[in-house]
Design an enzyme around this catalytic site. Structure first.
Site, PDB file in Angstrom:
ATOM      1  N   LYS A 118       7.297  -7.553 -18.959  1.00 14.79           N
ATOM      2  CA  LYS A 118       7.224  -7.120 -17.563  1.00 14.79           C
ATOM      3  C   LYS A 118       7.635  -5.664 -17.380  1.00 14.79           C
ATOM      4  O   LYS A 118       7.259  -5.033 -16.399  1.00 14.79           O
ATOM      5  CB  LYS A 118       8.052  -8.050 -16.691  1.00 14.79           C
TER       6      LYS A 118
HETATM    7  C1  LIG Z   1       6.617 -13.543 -17.125  1.00 18.17           C
HETATM    8  C2  LIG Z   1       6.506 -13.955 -18.555  1.00 18.17           C
HETATM    9  C3  LIG Z   1       5.380 -14.656 -19.045  1.00 18.17           C
HETATM   10  C4  LIG Z   1       4.229 -15.090 -18.143  1.00 18.17           C
HETATM   11  O1  LIG Z   1       3.473 -14.027 -17.659  1.00 18.17           O
HETATM   12  P1  LIG Z   1       2.469 -14.244 -16.420  1.00 18.17           P
HETATM   13  O2  LIG Z   1       1.937 -12.903 -16.087  1.00 18.17           O
HETATM   14  O3  LIG Z   1       3.326 -14.819 -15.319  1.00 18.17           O
HETATM   15  O4  LIG Z   1       1.414 -15.198 -16.859  1.00 18.17           O
HETATM   16  C5  LIG Z   1       5.334 -14.970 -20.393  1.00 18.17           C
HETATM   17  N1  LIG Z   1       6.356 -14.641 -21.226  1.00 18.17           N
HETATM   18  C6  LIG Z   1       7.445 -13.980 -20.795  1.00 18.17           C
HETATM   19  C7  LIG Z   1       8.523 -13.658 -21.763  1.00 18.17           C
HETATM   20  C8  LIG Z   1       7.571 -13.601 -19.450  1.00 18.17           C
HETATM   21  O5  LIG Z   1       8.665 -12.948 -19.041  1.00 18.17           O
END
Ligand SMILES: *Cc1c(COP(=O)(O)O)cnc(C)c1O
Length: 497
Positions: A118
Site C-alpha cells: 500500500k
Molecule cells: C491490502 C492488502 C492486500 C489486498 O489488496 P487489495 O487491493 O485490497 O486487493 C493484500 N496483501 C496485503 C499485505 C495487503 O496489505
C-alpha cells in the site's frame, strides 16, 4: 493513437456524476450517488508504451499519471517532482525489485516505509493531497479505519503533510503489536491514532457514519485513503508496466500476474494496465478463505458471507469495494444496469451475473482460493526448497499459481513470465510465518526499530459521537492554538472548505 491526455474526465460508475476533473475525482472519494470514480475512457498506449522501457520507476509513474491527469491540472514539472519525491522513500534502488524463485517471479512491493504494497500508492497520494491543498488553500481531514496495514501506510503517507490532519481508527487488542507500534510511533503533530474499544467493523461503521454526515463531511473536508480513491488505483498501474520492462527489455514477451486480493484494488490496476495495452496473458485473483471473488468467477454469483479471521488478515473482507469498478465494464459500461445490480446487492447481499457476463469475466480473470493449509504449506515448502520467506498474503498468490498450473498451462508458454505480487514483508506477519516455519522471522532494521519506539495515541469510546468530538477538538486545537480565537476559527474554516 493514444487518447489525448489533456482531455480525460471522471465519472461515477452509477451515472450520477460526469465531467469531473482528476482533482475533483480524488477529493470526492465515493461519488455522491454511492458509485466509484472512473476515467471516462482508458488511454490506449499499445503503440507507444515500448518507448518507456528504459525509464526509472518514478519516471514511469509520471508517464502513467500524466495520461490520467491533464497538464492543465498539474504541470509536467510539478508532476515529475511529485513522483520523484514519492518514491525516494523506498529502501530499494529499484523501488519494486523482482526476484526469480524456481519458475515464478516475485514482484517485491514491500520496500516502502511500512513494508506492505500500500505504500506504493499512499506515499504518492499524501504528496498529491498536499499539492492540491496548498494550491487551493484548503485543509483536509483524512479519516480511515484499519485492521492493520492500511493505517500504517496512510500514516506514513500523510505524516508531516501541510494542511492535512490524519485520523486513523483501529480496534483495541485486534491489530498486531508490531502494526500498532508502527502506527502509534509516528509522532508528527498532524497524525492522530484513535484506539477504539470495539472491533474493526465498528471502526469502519463509524467512518462510514462520519462520511455519511454531509454537513460534518463538508465542514471538516473529510478525505478518503482507502482504495475507493481513484488515485490509489492509478498509482498502482505503474508496477505492472515496470515489471514487464524489467523481464522483457526488448518488449517481446507476455506475462501473467497472480495477485493476493482483498478489496480488488491491486488487481484492478493490473486490469487497467492490460486494457491500456500491456501484453498480459492471465490475471489471477488469489483469495484466502474469504473467497467471494473466487466464488464469483467460479459460479457467477457474488454472495456476501460473514468474514472469517485468517492468517492473511489484510485480505479478510466480506465484499470487495473495487469490484464495482470492474463490473461496470462487464456490464457493457451501462451505469443503469450496474446501479440496479448494486442496489439489489445492498438489499439482499446477492448479485448474479448472466452466463454471458460470466464468460466475459472469465476471459479477463482466473481465480483460486488459498486455504489456511495452502498458505502454511506454501510458506513451509518455499522456505525449505528455496530459502525464500513468503508472508501469508504473498503465499496465497503462489498457491493460486500452483493450483492453476495445469488448468492454465502457463508453464509451457514460450516467452512468458508468471509474476506473483509480493504484497507484504514476512516480518510484518511474524506470528503466522513463525507458526508455519517453526522459527522466528528476522525483522528488517527499520521494522525492528519501531518495536520499542515511544508512542502517542488516544483511547476513545466506540461511538460515532466520541470520534466526532475528538476530531472537532483536535482540529480546533491544531489550527487555532489561542483559545480566544476558537470561534472565529470555526467560521474561517467553514469558508476555507
Ligand atoms: C491490502 C492488502 C492486500 C489486498 O489488496 P487489495 O487491493 O485490497 O486487493 C493484500 N496483501 C496485503 C499485505 C495487503 O496489505
Amino acid at each position: 493513437m493514444a487518447a489525448k491526455p489533456s482531455s480525460i474526465k471522471y465519472k461515477s460508475t452509477r451515472g450520477g456524476a460526469t465531467g469531473l476533473t482528476f482533482e475533483e475525482a480524488v477529493f470526492e472519494g465515493l461519488a455522491c450517488d454511492g458509485g466509484l470514480m472512473i476515467p471516462d475512457s482508458i488511454p490506449d498506449v499499445s503503440a507507444t508504451f515500448k518507448s518507456w522501457s528504459k525509464l526509472k520507476f518514478h519516471e514511469l509513474a509520471y508517464e502513467v499519471a500524466k495520461l490520467y491527469c491533464s497538464e492543465a491540472e498539474i504541470p509536467a514539472a510539478d508532476l515529475k517532482e511529485l513522483m520523484c519525491r514519492s518514491y525516494s522513500t523506498f529502501l530499494h534502488p529499484d523501488v519494486v525489485p523482482i526476484v526469480k524463485v524456481d519458475d515464478l517471479y516475485i514482484m517485491e512491493l514491500f520496500h516502502g516505509p511500512t513494508f506492505a504494497f500500500k505504500d506504493v500508492a499512499l506515499q504518492a497520494l499524501g504528496n498529491l493531497y498536499e499539492y492540491f491543498l496548498k494550491r487551493s488553500k484548503r485543509k483536509l481531514c483524512v479519516v480511515g479505519a484499519t485492521s492493520g496495514d492500511t493505517g500504517g501506510a496512510a500514516i506514513y503517507g500523510m505524516r508531516g503533510k501541510e494542511n492535512v490532519e490524519c485520523f486513523i481508527l483501529f480496534p483495541q487488542g485486534r491489530v498486531s503489536q508490531i502494526q500498532k507500534q508502527q502506527m502509534t510511533s509516528v509522532l508528527d503533530a498532524n497524525v492522530h491514532c484513535l484506539e477504539l474499544e470495539g472491533t474493526f467493523d465498528d471502526c469502519q461503521d463509524i467512518v462510514k457514519d462520519l462520511f455519511g454526515d454531509l454537513p460534518f463531511k463538508k465542514q471538516y473536508c473529510l478525505g478518503a485513503v482507502n482504495s475507493i480513491n481513484w488515485a490509489r488505483i492509478m498509482f498502482q498501474i505503474t508496477y505492472y508496466f515496470y515489471t514487464y520492462f524489467k523481464l522483457f527489455p526488448q518488449c517481446d514477451g507476455t506475462m501473467s500476474f497472480s495477485v493476493p486480493t482483498g478489496n480488488f484494488g491491486d488487481i484492478l490496476a493490473g486490469y487497467y494496465a492490460k486494457r491500456m495495452g500491456l501484453p498480459v496473458k492471465h490475471l489471477i485473483v488469489a483469495t484466502n478463505d474469504n473467497d467471494i471473488l473466487h466464488r464469483f468467477f467460479d459460479s457467477g454469483s457474488y454472495d456476501k458471507y460473514p468474514v472469517k479471521a485468517t492468517c492473511s488478515p489484510s485480505m479478510d473482507i466480506g465484499i470487495s469495494s473495487n469490484f464495482e469498478r470492474y463490473l461496470f465494464y462487464v456490464f457493457g459500461q451501462d451505469p443503469k444496469k450496474l446501479s440496479e445490480a448494486m442496489t439489489e446487492f445492498k438489499k439482499t447481499g446477492k448479485l448474479a451475473a448472466s452466463n454471458q457476463d460470466l464468460q466475459t469475466a472469465r476471459l479477463d480473470f482466473a481465480s483460486a482460493c488459498a486455504t489456511e493449509k495452502n498458505q502454511q504449506d506454501t510458506m513451509r515448502s518455499w522456505d525449505q526448497k528455496y530459502q525464500y520467506t513468503l508472508d501469508p498474503h504473498t503465499a496465497c498468490g503462489v498457491s493460486a499459481c500452483d493450483q492453476l498450473r495445469y488448468k492454465l498451462g502457463w508453464a509451457q508458454l514460450p516467452r512468458h513470465a508468471m509474476v506473483v505480487l509480493g504484497t507484504a514483508h514476512p516480518g510484518k506477519f511474524g506470528e503466522a510465518v513463525q507458526a508455519a516455519l517453526k522459527r522466528p522471522v528476522v525483522l528488517p532494521p527499520a521494522l525492528a526499530a519501531v518495536e520499542h519506539a515511544p508512542t502517542r495515541f488516544q483511547v476513545v469510546p466506540c461511538t460515532t459521537q466520541s470520534v466526532r468530538n475528538t476530531i472537532e477538538r483536535t482540529v480546533l486545537r491544531r489550527q487555532y492554538p489561542a483559545p480566544c480565537d476558537c470561534l472565529s476559527g470555526v467560521r474561517r474554516m467553514l469558508v476555507g472548505c
